[in-house]
Scaffold this motif. Structure first.
Motif, PDB file in Angstrom:
ATOM      1  N   VAL A 196      58.795 -36.580   2.104  1.00 23.61           N
ATOM      2  CA  VAL A 196      58.046 -35.475   1.483  1.00 23.61           C
ATOM      3  C   VAL A 196      56.334 -36.047   1.553  1.00 23.61           C
ATOM      4  O   VAL A 196      55.452 -35.259   1.962  1.00 23.61           O
ATOM      5  N   VAL A 197      56.079 -37.034   1.057  1.00 24.82           N
ATOM      6  CA  VAL A 197      55.011 -37.715   1.175  1.00 24.82           C
ATOM      7  C   VAL A 197      54.225 -37.871   2.595  1.00 24.82           C
ATOM      8  O   VAL A 197      53.015 -37.421   2.867  1.00 24.82           O
ATOM      9  N   MET A 198      54.930 -38.290   3.526  1.00 26.02           N
ATOM     10  CA  MET A 198      54.680 -38.612   4.842  1.00 26.02           C
ATOM     11  C   MET A 198      54.309 -37.142   5.374  1.00 26.02           C
ATOM     12  O   MET A 198      53.562 -36.935   6.137  1.00 26.02           O
ATOM     13  N   VAL A 212      52.222 -27.670   0.052  1.00 28.83           N
ATOM     14  CA  VAL A 212      53.240 -28.692   0.390  1.00 28.83           C
ATOM     15  C   VAL A 212      52.876 -29.866  -0.672  1.00 28.83           C
ATOM     16  O   VAL A 212      53.894 -30.475  -1.108  1.00 28.83           O
ATOM     17  N   GLU A 213      51.625 -30.306  -1.000  1.00 29.16           N
ATOM     18  CA  GLU A 213      51.418 -31.221  -1.897  1.00 29.16           C
ATOM     19  C   GLU A 213      52.079 -30.665  -3.406  1.00 29.16           C
ATOM     20  O   GLU A 213      53.029 -31.653  -3.932  1.00 29.16           O
ATOM     21  N   GLY A 229      55.641 -31.281  -3.097  1.00 24.40           N
ATOM     22  CA  GLY A 229      55.941 -32.483  -3.155  1.00 24.40           C
ATOM     23  C   GLY A 229      55.889 -33.051  -4.668  1.00 24.40           C
ATOM     24  O   GLY A 229      56.621 -34.191  -4.855  1.00 24.40           O
ATOM     25  N   LEU A 230      55.281 -32.683  -5.357  1.00 26.15           N
ATOM     26  CA  LEU A 230      54.966 -33.239  -6.848  1.00 26.15           C
ATOM     27  C   LEU A 230      56.157 -32.864  -7.745  1.00 26.15           C
ATOM     28  O   LEU A 230      56.651 -33.785  -8.266  1.00 26.15           O
ATOM     29  N   LYS A 252      47.543 -33.486   6.119  1.00 26.44           N
ATOM     30  CA  LYS A 252      46.191 -33.975   6.075  1.00 26.44           C
ATOM     31  C   LYS A 252      45.662 -34.574   7.549  1.00 26.44           C
ATOM     32  O   LYS A 252      44.332 -34.496   7.592  1.00 26.44           O
ATOM     33  N   LEU A 253      46.417 -34.936   8.157  1.00 20.91           N
ATOM     34  CA  LEU A 253      46.018 -35.605   9.678  1.00 20.91           C
ATOM     35  C   LEU A 253      45.957 -34.518  10.660  1.00 20.91           C
ATOM     36  O   LEU A 253      46.056 -34.952  11.977  1.00 20.91           O
ATOM     37  N   ILE A 292      65.534 -41.651  -2.748  1.00 18.59           N
ATOM     38  CA  ILE A 292      64.164 -42.413  -2.418  1.00 18.59           C
ATOM     39  C   ILE A 292      63.547 -42.009  -1.051  1.00 18.59           C
ATOM     40  O   ILE A 292      62.399 -41.688  -0.734  1.00 18.59           O
ATOM     41  N   HIS A 324      59.149 -35.277  -6.348  1.00 20.50           N
ATOM     42  CA  HIS A 324      58.815 -36.564  -6.856  1.00 20.50           C
ATOM     43  C   HIS A 324      59.309 -36.512  -8.264  1.00 20.50           C
ATOM     44  O   HIS A 324      59.943 -37.736  -8.803  1.00 20.50           O
ATOM     45  N   TRP A 343      53.146 -34.614   3.940  1.00 25.26           N
ATOM     46  CA  TRP A 343      52.094 -33.962   3.480  1.00 25.26           C
ATOM     47  C   TRP A 343      50.613 -34.600   4.019  1.00 25.26           C
ATOM     48  O   TRP A 343      49.854 -34.375   4.453  1.00 25.26           O
ATOM     49  N   ALA A 344      50.904 -35.923   4.310  1.00 28.06           N
ATOM     50  CA  ALA A 344      49.937 -36.862   4.933  1.00 28.06           C
ATOM     51  C   ALA A 344      49.797 -36.532   6.462  1.00 28.06           C
ATOM     52  O   ALA A 344      48.745 -36.411   7.028  1.00 28.06           O
ATOM     53  N   SER A 386      61.859 -38.913  -0.879  1.00 29.72           N
ATOM     54  CA  SER A 386      60.390 -38.718  -1.445  1.00 29.72           C
ATOM     55  C   SER A 386      59.428 -39.384  -0.281  1.00 29.72           C
ATOM     56  O   SER A 386      58.269 -39.056  -0.336  1.00 29.72           O
ATOM     57  N   VAL A 387      59.899 -40.258   0.373  1.00 31.45           N
ATOM     58  CA  VAL A 387      59.166 -40.833   1.283  1.00 31.45           C
ATOM     59  C   VAL A 387      58.796 -39.935   2.388  1.00 31.45           C
ATOM     60  O   VAL A 387      57.619 -39.815   2.898  1.00 31.45           O
TER      61      VAL A 387
END
Lengths: 69, 271
Positions: free
Chosen positions: B79-81, B247-248, B251-252, B87-88, B73, B255, B83-84, B76-77
């Motif tokens: 991985v998404v962080m 990366v997205e 990440g998919l 994006k930033l 878990i 997940h 990617w975010a 997963s957090v």
């Protein structure tokens, strides 16, 4: 579906698991096991469920500008 | 000479509304759903079809399974962080989060190997007088059986039976110890000696198939994430949007692998 949308699905499933597992472990403890490990796992799991809800809200706020597609 | 560039690797196609890699990974994940779906169905049919009282319980270490669930878990957090962060435009944060993801994958695989080793050193022994016991053979050998004992001309083995006759005391609740007093068993008295490998029972066969396949997916996912994070990181400078898409997509996949575990854990460890 973007990673953002899939992550929301994942966090929802994880939250349900955390509460479900927490209930299972506490039921074991208050049933016949009385094993400390069951109590610890139950409490930690319920706390993890709460933490996941808080995190989910934070996540939605942080990534509100990113598309769900 | 003009070089041909693959279309829609960054901008979305008009008909799908997605860039091609995202369509590709979802098609791949659909095939994965079918693969794991078939195995889950097999598990359900085997379990429902088992004679009453023959399906084993408390064979697996629930605290270790819980830790592994938390680790996935967390991954997963991160991985998404990561990617975010891209994006930033926060490169160093991306590197940090993805390093934690890779670390989580290694921890998960380490714990899984420990659980597997525990099963491969845990034995059922049946004696000629009909007594059946489970426990550990002295020296914790892997994959020992009666043929190997006879081939090595071993006259006897030291055996530490489980405190609970029906299962592995260390396993279910994770308490330390859990073995009765050691005893010597003559090889001539043994009719069966078998470790808790996939061949031991239907339950263990489906357990090793499901978790082994899942662990292979974790390993493959970690390799891809590492490759994008390390050797292929140069793309970020040349084409940041394409790199973020990679990366997205990874990440998919990650997940999906984690979601499979969210279903595997209660089914195999708790029910």
């Amino acid at each position: 579906m973007s990673l953002k949308a899939f992550h929301i699905v994942f966090v929802t499933a994880s939250t349900l698991l955390a509460f479900g597992f927490g209930a299972w472990a506490l039921w074991q403890y208050f049933g016949d096991s009385r094993a400390l490990i069951d109590l610890v796992m139950g409490v930690v799991s319920v706390l993890a469920g709460v933490a996941l809800i808080v995190y989910g809200k934070f996540f939605l706020k942080k990534l509100k500008h990113i598309s769900y597609l | 000479m003009q070089t041909e560039i693959l279309p829609y690797i960054v901008e979305p196609r008009k008909d799908t509304g997605l860039y091609n890699a995202k369509v590709g990974i979802w098609l791949f994940l659909a095939s994965e759903v079918m693969l794991f779906g078939a195995l889950f169905s097999s598990y359900i049919l085997l379990r429902v079809g088992a004679a009453e009282g023959t399906w084993p319980h408390h064979l697996l270490n629930i605290p270790l399974g819980t830790i592994n669930t938390l680790v996935l878990i967390c991954s997963s957090v991160t991985v998404v962080m990561s990617w975010a962060s891209l994006k930033l435009n926060q490169w160093s944060k991306y590197k940090f989060y993805q390093a934690i993801t890779i670390l989580c994958a290694l921890i998960f695989l380490g714990i899984k190997s420990f659980e597997y080793t525990d099963k491969f050193t845990h034995y059922e022994v049946v004696l000629k007088n009909g007594t059946s016991m489970t426990g550990h053979v002295e020296g914790s050998p892997l994959f020992l059986n009666l043929n190997k004992l006879k081939a090595a001309k071993t006259e006897s083995i030291g055996f530490h039976p489980d405190a609970h006759a029906s299962g592995h005391a260390e396993g279910a609740k994770g308490e330390a110890g859990g073995h009765g007093e050691g005893m010597k068993i003559a090889t001539a008295d043994i009719t069966k000696l078998e470790c808790f490998g996939p061949w031991h029972s239907t339950y263990l066969a489906i357990y090793f198939t499901l978790t082994g396949l899942h662990a292979l997916h974790v390993f493959a996912g970690a390799c891809v994430i590492f490759a994008i994070w390390g050797p292929l990181a140069g793309l970020w400078k040349k084409d940041p949007e394409r790199y973020t898409n990679r990366v997205e997509v990874s990440g998919l996949f990650w997940h999906f692998v984690d979601l499979v575990w969210i279903f595997l854990f209660p089914v195999l460890y708790l029910l």
